[in-house]
Design a protein around this motif. Structure first.
Motif, PDB file in Angstrom:
ATOM      1  N   THR A 129       1.398   1.369   6.370  1.00 48.37           N
ATOM      2  CA  THR A 129       1.161   2.102   7.287  1.00 48.37           C
ATOM      3  C   THR A 129       2.146   3.468   7.194  1.00 48.37           C
ATOM      4  O   THR A 129       2.742   4.052   8.199  1.00 48.37           O
TER       5      THR A 129
ATOM      6  N   THR B 246       4.899   6.469   7.004  1.00 49.52           N
ATOM      7  CA  THR B 246       4.069   7.862   6.919  1.00 49.52           C
ATOM      8  C   THR B 246       5.273   8.462   5.196  1.00 49.52           C
ATOM      9  O   THR B 246       6.627   8.378   5.291  1.00 49.52           O
TER      10      THR B 246
ATOM     11  N   GLY C 110      -2.137  11.743  -4.137  1.00 47.77           N
ATOM     12  CA  GLY C 110      -2.977  10.954  -2.897  1.00 47.77           C
ATOM     13  C   GLY C 110      -3.653   9.786  -2.854  1.00 47.77           C
ATOM     14  O   GLY C 110      -3.104   9.048  -1.805  1.00 47.77           O
ATOM     15  N   PRO C 111      -4.393   9.558  -3.830  1.00 46.72           N
ATOM     16  CA  PRO C 111      -5.032   7.996  -3.994  1.00 46.72           C
ATOM     17  C   PRO C 111      -3.827   6.898  -3.285  1.00 46.72           C
ATOM     18  O   PRO C 111      -3.761   6.263  -2.939  1.00 46.72           O
TER      19      PRO C 111
ATOM     20  N   LEU D 135      -0.348   7.407  -2.642  1.00 46.44           N
ATOM     21  CA  LEU D 135       0.223   7.608  -1.714  1.00 46.44           C
ATOM     22  C   LEU D 135      -0.342   6.635   0.007  1.00 46.44           C
ATOM     23  O   LEU D 135      -0.206   6.151   0.522  1.00 46.44           O
ATOM     24  N   GLU D 136      -2.551   7.124  -0.298  1.00 48.62           N
ATOM     25  CA  GLU D 136      -3.047   6.176   0.527  1.00 48.62           C
ATOM     26  C   GLU D 136      -2.431   4.898   0.880  1.00 48.62           C
ATOM     27  O   GLU D 136      -3.389   4.345   1.806  1.00 48.62           O
ATOM     28  N   VAL D 137      -2.725   4.601  -0.575  1.00 48.51           N
ATOM     29  CA  VAL D 137      -2.772   2.531   0.200  1.00 48.51           C
ATOM     30  C   VAL D 137      -1.397   2.770   0.348  1.00 48.51           C
ATOM     31  O   VAL D 137      -1.588   1.321   1.480  1.00 48.51           O
TER      32      VAL D 137
ATOM     33  N   ARG E 255       0.017   5.627   6.397  1.00 50.12           N
ATOM     34  CA  ARG E 255      -1.134   5.980   6.622  1.00 50.12           C
ATOM     35  C   ARG E 255      -1.216   7.677   6.998  1.00 50.12           C
ATOM     36  O   ARG E 255      -2.359   8.551   7.022  1.00 50.12           O
ATOM     37  N   ARG E 256       0.124   8.291   6.946  1.00 43.37           N
ATOM     38  CA  ARG E 256       0.006   9.663   7.335  1.00 43.37           C
ATOM     39  C   ARG E 256       0.768  10.253   5.931  1.00 43.37           C
ATOM     40  O   ARG E 256       1.818   9.887   6.075  1.00 43.37           O
ATOM     41  N   ILE E 257       0.298  11.198   5.501  1.00 40.11           N
ATOM     42  CA  ILE E 257       0.649  11.535   4.422  1.00 40.11           C
ATOM     43  C   ILE E 257       1.104  13.474   4.461  1.00 40.11           C
ATOM     44  O   ILE E 257      -0.180  14.002   4.240  1.00 40.11           O
TER      45      ILE E 257
END
Ligand code: NAD
Length: 307
Positions: A139, A141, A155-156, A158-160, A163-165
Motif C-alpha cells: 500500500t 505511495t 504502472g503494473p 508499481l501497482e503491485v 496503492r497511490r502512484i
C-alpha cells in the motif's frame, strides 16, 4: 512492458526492499534479487526471490531493475561500482527500465537519471512513503519522476507494491515531492508537539486539545494519525512507548535532504532548517530508533517537566 512476464531484478532487499520484492513474487513476477548482506538474501529466498551472487548477475536479462538502497552513494555504487554490489548499468540489457525507489537527494536523482540514460537505459525516480507496514501490505505511495511513457510502462509493477502512484513531473520530481512532503511532516510534528506541551503547562487535557484542534485549523496528519501523546489516537506510536512508526533516524535523513535542496535553491525556509537541526539532535541523542513523534519528550525535557 511490465506485464506479469517482465523479468524483474531487485537490488537492496532490506526492511523495505524485502517485502516489496516478496509482493512482486506473490503477484507472479519472476524476481531475481541481490543484497550485499547475506541475511537479507536468505530472507528474500524464503519469500520466493531467485537469489543472484551479484547485482550485475541479477540484472542480466532483466526488463525492470528496481533499486531500494540506503542513500545516494549506494545507488551510484550499485550503478557503476566494482565488486558484487556494483555494475548494474553495464550489465543491464539496452532499454531496461530502472526504477530507483531509494530516498536520495533531488540532485543525486537527476544525476542517477542521466547515468541511466547515458548507458542506453530508461529510468524513473520512484521514492515511497508508507514505511515497512506499507511495503508489506503493498500500500505504498510512489512519487514518480520521469517520462509519461516510462511511467505507463512501470504502472503494473508499481501497482503491485503501492496503492497511490503519482507522476510528479520530469526526472527528480518524485524525490522533490518526497522531500517537500517530509519537510511539512517534520515541521508539523514539532508544531503539534510544542502545542501539546504548551497545553500541559496551561492546564489543558490532551483530549481537550485534540478534540478542538482535530476539528479546527490545527488539523494535520501529525495530530490526527500520529498524535504525539498517548490516548486520543490509540494506534499512534505514542501509545506503544514511541516504537516506530517512522523512525527518528529516517526523519533526520529526509530533513537533511530537504536542507540540501533548500541550499541548492536558496529558499529561505526558517522552519524547515530548524526542523532539520532539531531532528538531527534528536537522532544523535537516542531518538534514532524511536518514532519521530518522540520529539515531544525532548520538548518537555527542555521545558523542565510538566507542572
Ligand atoms: P535498509 O538499510 O533496511 O535496506 C537497504 C538494503 O540495501 C540493505 O539490506 C543493504 O545491505 C542493501 N545494499 C546496500 N548497498 C547495496 C548494493 N550495492 N547492492 C545490493 N544491496 C545493497 O533500508 P530500508 O529501510 O529498506 O530503506 C531503503 C530506502 O527506502 C532508504 O533510502 C530509505 O530512506 C527509504 N525509505 C525507508 C522507509 C522505512 O520506513 N524504512 C520509508 C520510506 C522510505
Amino acid at each position: 512492458m511490465a506485464g506479469r512476464d517482465a523479468k524483474v531484478a531487485f537490488i537492496g532487499l532490506g526492511h523495505m526492499g524485502g517485502p516489496m520484492a516478496a509482493n512482486l513474487v506473490a503477484a507472479g513476477y519472476p524476481v531475481t534479487g541481490f543484497d550485499v548482506v547475506p541475511a537479507a538474501l536468505a530472507a528474500a529466498h524464503t519469500a520466493g526471490v531467485v537469489v543472484a551472487s551479484s547485482a550485475s548477475g541479477a540484472a542480466l536479462g532483466a526488463d525492470v531493475i528496481i533499486t531500494m538502497l540506503p542513500a545516494g552513494k549506494h545507488v551510484f555504487a550499485a550503478f557503476e561500482g566494482e565488486g558484487p554490489g556494483g555494475g548494474l548499468l553495464a550489465a543491464a540489457k539496452p532499454g531496461a527500465l530502472f526504477l530507483e525507489c531509494s530516498t536520495i537527494s533531488v540532485e543525486d536523482a537527476r544525476t542517477a537519471h542521466e547515468m541511466v540514460v547515458a548507458s542506453g537505459h530508461r529510468g524513473l525516480d520512484a521514492p515511497v512513503s508508507g514505511g515497512v507496514v506499507g511495503a508489506e501490505a503493498g500500500t505504498l505511495t510512489f512519487m514518480v519522476g520521469g517520462s509519461e511513457e516510462d511511467f505507463a510502462a512501470a504502472g503494473p509493477i508499481l501497482e503491485v507494491m503501492g496503492r497511490r502512484i503519482v507522476l510528479c513531473g520530469g526526472p527528480g520530481s518524485g524525490q522533490a515531492a518526497k522531500v517537500c512532503n517530509n519537510m511539512i511532516l517534520g515541521v508539523s510534528m514539532i508544531a503539534v508537539s510544542e502545542a501539546f506541551v504548551l497545553g500541559e503547562k496551561l492546564g489543558l487535557s490532551h483530549q481537550a486539545l485534540f478534540d478542538v484542534a482535530a476539528n479546527a485549523s490545527g488539523q494535520c496528519w501529525s495530530l490526527t494519525t500520529n498524535c504525539p501523546v498517548p490516548g486520543p489516537v490509540p494506534t499512534s506510536p505514542a501509545n506503544r512507548d514511541y516504537q516506530p512508526g517512522f523512525a527518528g533516524a529516517l526523519m533526520a535523513k529526509d530533513l537533511g535532504l530537504a536542507v540540501e535542496a533548500l541550499n541548492a535553491t536558496g529558499v529561505d525556509a526558517v522552519l524547515g532548517r530548524a526542523a532539520e537541526e532539531i531532528y538531527r539532535e534528536f537522532a544523535l541523542g537516542g531518538g534514532a530508533g524511536t518514532d519521530f513523534s518522540g520529539i515531544i519528550n525532548t520538548i518537555r525535557d527542555a521545558t523542565g517537566g510538566v507542572d
